[in-house]
Motif scaffolding. Structure first.
Motif, PDB file in Angstrom:
ATOM      1  N   ASN A  33      16.307   6.926 -23.917  1.00 53.89           N
ATOM      2  CA  ASN A  33      17.422   6.491 -23.075  1.00 53.89           C
ATOM      3  C   ASN A  33      17.030   6.594 -21.604  1.00 53.89           C
ATOM      4  OD1 ASN A  33      18.658   6.614 -25.572  1.00 53.89           O
ATOM      5  ND2 ASN A  33      20.478   7.658 -24.843  1.00 53.89           N
ATOM      6  N   ALA A  34      16.163   7.549 -21.300  1.00 55.71           N
ATOM      7  CA  ALA A  34      15.656   7.778 -19.948  1.00 55.71           C
ATOM      8  C   ALA A  34      14.312   8.482 -20.082  1.00 55.71           C
ATOM      9  CB  ALA A  34      16.632   8.653 -19.150  1.00 55.71           C
ATOM     10  N   ALA A  35      13.466   8.350 -19.081  1.00 49.66           N
ATOM     11  CA  ALA A  35      12.180   9.034 -19.085  1.00 49.66           C
ATOM     12  C   ALA A  35      12.416  10.532 -19.239  1.00 49.66           C
ATOM     13  CB  ALA A  35      11.417   8.745 -17.797  1.00 49.66           C
ATOM     14  N   PRO A  98      17.647  13.298 -19.875  1.00 48.31           N
ATOM     15  CA  PRO A  98      17.871  13.346 -18.439  1.00 48.31           C
ATOM     16  C   PRO A  98      18.924  12.287 -18.069  1.00 48.31           C
ATOM     17  CG  PRO A  98      15.525  13.313 -18.925  1.00 48.31           C
ATOM     18  CD  PRO A  98      16.255  12.999 -20.207  1.00 48.31           C
ATOM     19  N   LEU A  99      19.984  12.728 -17.441  1.00 50.14           N
ATOM     20  CA  LEU A  99      21.086  11.820 -17.110  1.00 50.14           C
ATOM     21  C   LEU A  99      21.090  11.476 -15.629  1.00 50.14           C
ATOM     22  CD1 LEU A  99      23.959  13.527 -19.155  1.00 50.14           C
ATOM     23  CD2 LEU A  99      22.542  11.566 -19.837  1.00 50.14           C
ATOM     24  N   HIS A 100      21.161  10.169 -15.382  1.00 48.87           N
ATOM     25  CA  HIS A 100      21.317   9.660 -14.030  1.00 48.87           C
ATOM     26  C   HIS A 100      22.716   9.072 -13.893  1.00 48.87           C
ATOM     27  CE1 HIS A 100      16.988  10.226 -13.757  1.00 48.87           C
ATOM     28  NE2 HIS A 100      16.919   9.609 -14.915  1.00 48.87           N
ATOM     29  N   SER A 101      23.256   8.607 -15.016  1.00 49.68           N
ATOM     30  CA  SER A 101      24.623   8.083 -15.100  1.00 49.68           C
ATOM     31  C   SER A 101      25.031   8.129 -16.570  1.00 49.68           C
ATOM     32  CB  SER A 101      24.680   6.633 -14.587  1.00 49.68           C
ATOM     33  OG  SER A 101      24.043   5.755 -15.498  1.00 49.68           O
ATOM     34  N   MET A 102      26.273   7.813 -16.843  1.00 49.06           N
ATOM     35  CA  MET A 102      26.751   7.808 -18.234  1.00 49.06           C
ATOM     36  C   MET A 102      25.996   6.796 -19.087  1.00 49.06           C
ATOM     37  SD  MET A 102      28.788  10.164 -18.976  1.00 49.06           S
ATOM     38  CE  MET A 102      29.379   9.556 -20.552  1.00 49.06           C
ATOM     39  N   LYS A 103      25.436   5.786 -18.459  1.00 46.23           N
ATOM     40  CA  LYS A 103      24.671   4.775 -19.184  1.00 46.23           C
ATOM     41  C   LYS A 103      23.548   5.424 -19.998  1.00 46.23           C
ATOM     42  CE  LYS A 103      21.900   2.283 -16.664  1.00 46.23           C
ATOM     43  NZ  LYS A 103      21.370   1.295 -15.717  1.00 46.23           N
TER      44      LYS A 103
END
Length: 130
Positions: A33-35, A98-103
């Motif tokens: 979902n994220a690096a 790692p979350l940058h946004s809910m996306k």
């Protein structure tokens, strides 16, 4: 028949390993979902998280916490999210994302990374665990 995660733990399938102890194993999700998206799994193959005995559950959560702290230190992000869904592989696994946004938490947005990027991320997180 062993799950794909058991095959990864046993070294039958390659992975970007982050850490392991006597009971648990952590590796990068190859469809992240994220690096830095990491999976923590018990070495003992159990389908559902609530079917783990209490000791195994507590060890998995403590292990996941250590890995999450290392991810947080290694990967610039707002925070590290945790998700336990378990529909795609019948082997308990904790997603640390790692979350940058809910996306990043929706499993509908994926990132494409090259092998060198996976290797660098795994090495950085692993180094912070030592």
């Amino acid at each position: 028949m062993p799950s794909i995660f058991t095959k990864i733990i046993n070294g039958e399938i390659p992975s970007y390993k982050i850490a392991e102890d006597d009971d648990n194993f952590a590796f990068l999700d190859i469809n992240p979902n994220a690096a830095g998206h990491t999976l923590c799994v018990p070495k003992k193959e159990v389908d559902k998280i609530w079917d783990l005995d209490e000791e195994s559950y507590m060890k998995l959560m403590a292990f996941s916490r250590k890995v999450a702290k290392a991810i947080e230190a290694a990967i610039p992000c707002e925070r590290v999210g945790i998700s336990v869904i378990g529909l795609e592989v019948p082997h308990v696994h904790v997603h640390l994302i790692p979350l940058h946004s809910m996306k990043n938490a929706t499993f509908q947005h994926k990132e494409s990374l090259k092998a060198e990027e996976f290797e660098a991320i795994a090495e950085k997180i692993s180094r912070l665990l030592k």
